[in-house]
Design a protein around this motif. Structure first.
Motif: not given
Ligand code: COA
Length: 165
Positions: A36-38, A89-91, A96-98, A126-134, A136-138
């Motif tokens: 989201p920083w960009a 923030g993950i580079l 998607r490597q855990g 607008f950060n649907g990926g982060a929302q799904a990530f959180y 997914r983890h409860g």
């Molecule tokens: C969001 C973020 C922290 C996730 O870290 P990551 O190391 O890529 O995530 P993981 O590999 O541990 O993902 C674990 C699970 O979370 C979910 N998930 C992770 N990223 C996702 C995405 N972009 N869209 C949908 N689901 C996602 C999936 O279920 C995933 O399991 P899977 O890969 O087996 O499907 C990383 O993508 C990131 O740094 N993004 C940019 C910055 C950001 O948005 N930070 C968070 C908010 S400030």
């Protein structure tokens, strides 16, 4: 929470170490390029200064995967009966490597050990990926904060209730 705890992530190892000025510089420049920083027009310099900052109660860590710099996590302790995950923030090369999952596990275990009842984080609307990530983890959505960072965007507040306490 200590700075050098290890979490095994087969076949890789993820460690969390205190931020250095060099790591903050590198991470700030790289993470400013992605959302989201960009989207919020953060510059590399601004992010690097934030990540290099020293602030009581808000520890900055670099995330290392197999000895390679992979991201940053900032934890603000004692927010609302538990800590607030202020920055994760993950580079992109490590997405998607855990690695994010390992960071959340480490955050949760350290918080539980400290007696927290809740974990808190926000993600931009607008950060649907982060929302799904959180989710997914409860984490569950508990509110929407309009215009927190800028007008025209909202932050979704997420909470994870911990079993202890
Ligand atoms: C969001 C973020 C922290 C996730 O870290 P990551 O190391 O890529 O995530 P993981 O590999 O541990 O993902 C674990 C699970 O979370 C979910 N998930 C992770 N990223 C996702 C995405 N972009 N869209 C949908 N689901 C996602 C999936 O279920 C995933 O399991 P899977 O890969 O087996 O499907 C990383 O993508 C990131 O740094 N993004 C940019 C910055 C950001 O948005 N930070 C968070 C908010 S400030």
């Amino acid at each position: 929470m200590t700075g050098a705890d290890r979490l095994p992530v087969s076949p890789r190892a993820v460690t969390f170490e205190p931020m250095t000025a060099e790591a903050a510089q590198s991470l700030g420049e790289a993470l400013a390029q992605i959302d989201p920083w960009a989207r919020y027009d953060y510059t590399g310099k601004t992010l690097a200064a934030f990540l290099a900052g020293e602030e009581p109660g808000a520890q900055r860590f670099q995330i290392i995967v197999d000895r390679v710099l992979a991201g940053a996590i900032v934890i603000r302790s004692n927010w609302l009966r538990g800590p607030y995950l202020q920055f994760l923030g993950i580079l992109p090369a490590f997405h998607r490597q855990g690695v994010g999952r390992s960071a959340l596990l480490w955050f949760e275990r350290g918080s539980e050990a400290g007696g927290a009842r809740n974990l808190w984080v926000v993600a931009s609307d607008f950060n649907g990926g982060a929302q799904a990530f959180y989710e997914r983890h409860g984490f569950a959505r508990v509110g929407i904060i309009d215009g927190l960072v800028t007008e025209g965007a909202a932050e979704i507040l997420f909470r994870k209730r911990l079993r202890i306490g």
